[in-house]
Design a protein around this motif. Structure first.
Motif, PDB file in Angstrom:
ATOM      1  N   LYS A  47      40.920  34.154  -6.551  1.00 12.94           N
ATOM      2  CA  LYS A  47      40.369  35.108  -6.406  1.00 12.94           C
ATOM      3  C   LYS A  47      38.763  34.913  -6.945  1.00 12.94           C
ATOM      4  O   LYS A  47      37.626  35.129  -6.402  1.00 12.94           O
ATOM      5  CB  LYS A  47      40.621  36.352  -6.597  1.00 12.94           C
ATOM      6  N   THR A  48      38.903  34.377  -8.413  1.00 11.45           N
ATOM      7  CA  THR A  48      37.684  34.220  -9.238  1.00 11.45           C
ATOM      8  C   THR A  48      36.559  33.136  -8.430  1.00 11.45           C
ATOM      9  O   THR A  48      35.336  33.440  -8.378  1.00 11.45           O
ATOM     10  CB  THR A  48      37.993  33.766 -10.641  1.00 11.45           C
ATOM     11  N   ASP A  85      37.158  31.754  -5.273  1.00 12.99           N
ATOM     12  CA  ASP A  85      37.410  31.442  -3.723  1.00 12.99           C
ATOM     13  C   ASP A  85      38.095  30.045  -3.717  1.00 12.99           C
ATOM     14  O   ASP A  85      37.552  29.309  -3.012  1.00 12.99           O
ATOM     15  CB  ASP A  85      35.945  31.364  -3.155  1.00 12.99           C
ATOM     16  N   LEU A 112      46.663  33.073  -8.829  1.00 12.28           N
ATOM     17  CA  LEU A 112      46.086  33.881  -7.863  1.00 12.28           C
ATOM     18  C   LEU A 112      44.600  34.513  -8.595  1.00 12.28           C
ATOM     19  O   LEU A 112      43.659  34.540  -8.002  1.00 12.28           O
ATOM     20  CB  LEU A 112      46.856  35.260  -7.663  1.00 12.28           C
ATOM     21  N   LEU A 113      44.645  34.537  -9.732  1.00 12.32           N
ATOM     22  CA  LEU A 113      43.390  34.886 -10.570  1.00 12.32           C
ATOM     23  C   LEU A 113      42.077  33.537 -10.175  1.00 12.32           C
ATOM     24  O   LEU A 113      41.059  34.053  -9.986  1.00 12.32           O
ATOM     25  CB  LEU A 113      43.495  34.857 -11.983  1.00 12.32           C
TER      26      LEU A 113
END
Length: 201
Positions: free
Chosen positions: A154-155, A157, A150-151
């Motif tokens: 998000k970081t 895209d 997930l990191l």
């Protein structure tokens, strides 16, 4: 796949609650096979079990199988010596979880087979326990893998598959499993995110 070791010389056995005739015959077979047998009328203390390799016990002994007694065996392979096939006796033996058995009366043959089977069963059990422990550890840290994924999503895209592919590449570069690298990424994200950015190009 490695072959099981067919070697019993040097084994150290605790022999428990065997009567005189069977004990004498066991001693003879142990000498022939190069096995050290230590004979006890009842369960020995912990100190006596420290350097032993396995336990052979008389499954017909009233000393051991008293209905009011709950036995605590040392963490060693068990061989049961038995001559009684009554259902209640067999149920009691099953509860002791032996690795092999030996029929009464003790004869020239059978002792090496029982020792070999008990040793092989112990090796297999240890291998299985180690494998289960590794799988349980991977399950415990699996949730960190999802957090690391997930990191990255998000970081940078990224989609789920691309984030996992990136995570796997980073883990390979560090020569770690994806699960263990995920722990490192979450603990020290700055440096590893820079590495991830370089990989993305």
């Amino acid at each position: 796949m490695s072959r099981p070791r067919i070697r019993v010389r040097g084994l150290r056995l605790l022999v428990i609650a065997c009567d005189g005739r069977d004990a004498r015959h066991l001693e003879q077979q142990f000498r022939r096979l190069g096995v050290e047998g230590r004979f006890y009328d009842d369960l020995p203390d912990e100190q006596s079990c420290e350097d032993a390799d396995m336990v052979l016990f008389d499954g017909d002994s009233p000393v051991l199988s008293h209905p009011d007694r709950e036995l605590t065996w040392p963490a060693l392979p068990l061989i049961v010596l038995t001559g009684v096939e009554a259902p209640s006796r067999l149920q009691w033996i099953i509860r002791q979880a032996p690795s092999a058995y030996l029929r009464k009366p003790v004869r020239f043959d059978g002792v090496m087979t029982a020792l070999t089977l008990a040793r092989a069963a112990a090796d297999q059990r240890q291998g299985l326990e180690a494998r289960i422990e590794r799988l349980e550890e991977r399950l415990r840290i699996r949730r960190f893998l999802f957090s690391a994924q997930l990191l990255l999503m998000k970081t940078f895209d990224l989609g789920e598959d691309d984030a996992y592919a990136l995570l796997r590449s980073l883990a390979m570069n560090q020569q770690k499993t994806v699960e263990h690298f995920s722990l490192d990424l979450l603990a020290r994200p700055e440096g590893y995110l820079r590495l991830a950015k370089d990989l993305i190009g």
